[in-house]
Design a protein around this motif. Structure first.
Motif, PDB file in Angstrom:
ATOM      1  N   LEU A  45      54.153-101.883  51.088  1.00 22.99           N
ATOM      2  CA  LEU A  45      54.800-100.661  50.597  1.00 22.99           C
ATOM      3  C   LEU A  45      54.133-100.129  49.332  1.00 22.99           C
ATOM      4  CD1 LEU A  45      58.574-101.471  51.162  1.00 22.99           C
ATOM      5  CD2 LEU A  45      57.159 -99.845  52.413  1.00 22.99           C
ATOM      6  N   VAL A  46      53.747-101.022  48.439  1.00 25.63           N
ATOM      7  CA  VAL A  46      53.081-100.591  47.202  1.00 25.63           C
ATOM      8  C   VAL A  46      51.716 -99.981  47.517  1.00 25.63           C
ATOM      9  CG1 VAL A  46      52.053-101.425  45.055  1.00 25.63           C
ATOM     10  CG2 VAL A  46      54.334-102.174  45.706  1.00 25.63           C
ATOM     11  N   VAL A  47      50.978-100.564  48.448  1.00 26.40           N
ATOM     12  CA  VAL A  47      49.675-100.020  48.822  1.00 26.40           C
ATOM     13  C   VAL A  47      49.842 -98.651  49.474  1.00 26.40           C
ATOM     14  CG1 VAL A  47      47.716-100.323  50.385  1.00 26.40           C
ATOM     15  CG2 VAL A  47      48.512-102.226  49.003  1.00 26.40           C
ATOM     16  N   LEU A  48      50.799 -98.508  50.372  1.00 29.20           N
ATOM     17  CA  LEU A  48      51.026 -97.213  51.016  1.00 29.20           C
ATOM     18  C   LEU A  48      51.460 -96.157  50.003  1.00 29.20           C
ATOM     19  CD1 LEU A  48      52.793 -98.333  54.315  1.00 29.20           C
ATOM     20  CD2 LEU A  48      50.458 -97.487  54.029  1.00 29.20           C
ATOM     21  N   ASN A  49      52.270 -96.547  49.042  1.00 29.88           N
ATOM     22  CA  ASN A  49      52.685 -95.619  47.995  1.00 29.88           C
ATOM     23  C   ASN A  49      51.483 -95.194  47.147  1.00 29.88           C
ATOM     24  OD1 ASN A  49      54.571 -94.079  46.520  1.00 29.88           O
ATOM     25  ND2 ASN A  49      54.715 -95.686  44.988  1.00 29.88           N
ATOM     26  N   SER A  50      50.587 -96.122  46.863  1.00 29.80           N
ATOM     27  CA  SER A  50      49.393 -95.794  46.084  1.00 29.80           C
ATOM     28  C   SER A  50      48.497 -94.817  46.834  1.00 29.80           C
ATOM     29  CB  SER A  50      48.605 -97.064  45.764  1.00 29.80           C
ATOM     30  OG  SER A  50      49.375 -97.929  44.975  1.00 29.80           O
ATOM     31  N   VAL A  51      48.372 -95.003  48.135  1.00 30.81           N
ATOM     32  CA  VAL A  51      47.583 -94.081  48.945  1.00 30.81           C
ATOM     33  C   VAL A  51      48.216 -92.698  48.923  1.00 30.81           C
ATOM     34  CG1 VAL A  51      46.856 -93.555  51.311  1.00 30.81           C
ATOM     35  CG2 VAL A  51      46.599 -95.865  50.407  1.00 30.81           C
ATOM     36  N   ARG A  52      49.537 -92.647  48.987  1.00 25.52           N
ATOM     37  CA  ARG A  52      50.242 -91.365  48.923  1.00 25.52           C
ATOM     38  C   ARG A  52      49.989 -90.681  47.586  1.00 25.52           C
ATOM     39  NH1 ARG A  52      54.742 -89.547  46.585  1.00 25.52           N
ATOM     40  NH2 ARG A  52      55.208 -91.595  45.751  1.00 25.52           N
ATOM     41  N   ILE A  53      50.013 -91.447  46.508  1.00 25.59           N
ATOM     42  CA  ILE A  53      49.788 -90.882  45.180  1.00 25.59           C
ATOM     43  C   ILE A  53      48.357 -90.365  45.050  1.00 25.59           C
ATOM     44  CG2 ILE A  53      49.600 -91.468  42.733  1.00 25.59           C
ATOM     45  CD1 ILE A  53      51.972 -93.382  43.173  1.00 25.59           C
ATOM     46  N   LEU A  54      47.399 -91.088  45.608  1.00 26.87           N
ATOM     47  CA  LEU A  54      46.002 -90.663  45.521  1.00 26.87           C
ATOM     48  C   LEU A  54      45.757 -89.339  46.254  1.00 26.87           C
ATOM     49  CD1 LEU A  54      44.073 -94.009  45.977  1.00 26.87           C
ATOM     50  CD2 LEU A  54      44.167 -92.590  43.927  1.00 26.87           C
TER      51      LEU A  54
END
Length: 118
Positions: free
Chosen positions: A105-114
């Motif tokens: 979830l943290v990785v997917l959220n980071s991709v969304r932020i990028l």
């Protein structure tokens, strides 16, 4: 060029000071999402507390916005599963699922932020 920064501050009812203008100019010149660490590195002569106070003021007047990266939620889930495991309510598989699931979830959220345009 200075008029742009003065105009942005006046639209949000922020009194323009030399430090506020310097921090705003630096943020706008970076052309990407800026962290406090980025500003500290770029503005090495400016005190950390001044940068933090200015960013807090900009946030409260909605000149900038903050991004939640999900670390608090990830740590909360891990601590809850750890406590449940210590009390005998969670198995090892629950701990593995919580750890891997939260990391995903943290990785997917980071991709969304990028991908987000600021």
């Amino acid at each position: 060029m200075e008029e742009i920064y003065l105009h942005k501050l006046s639209l949000r009812d922020i009194k323009p000071t030399a430090m506020r203008l310097l921090i705003l100019r630096t943020m706008m010149e970076m052309k990407r999402a800026v962290s406090v660490t980025d500003l500290e590195d770029k503005l090495d002569t400016v005190d950390k507390s001044t940068i933090f106070r200015t960013l807090t003021l900009f946030l409260s007047h909605h000149l900038i916005h903050g991004v939640d990266d999900g670390r608090v939620g990830a740590i909360t889930v891990k601590v809850l599963v750890l406590l449940a495991g210590a009390c005998g309510f969670a198995t090892l598989w629950a701990a593995v699922f919580a750890d891997v699931g939260v990391a995903l979830l943290v990785v997917l959220n980071s991709v969304r932020i990028l991908r987000k345009k600021f």
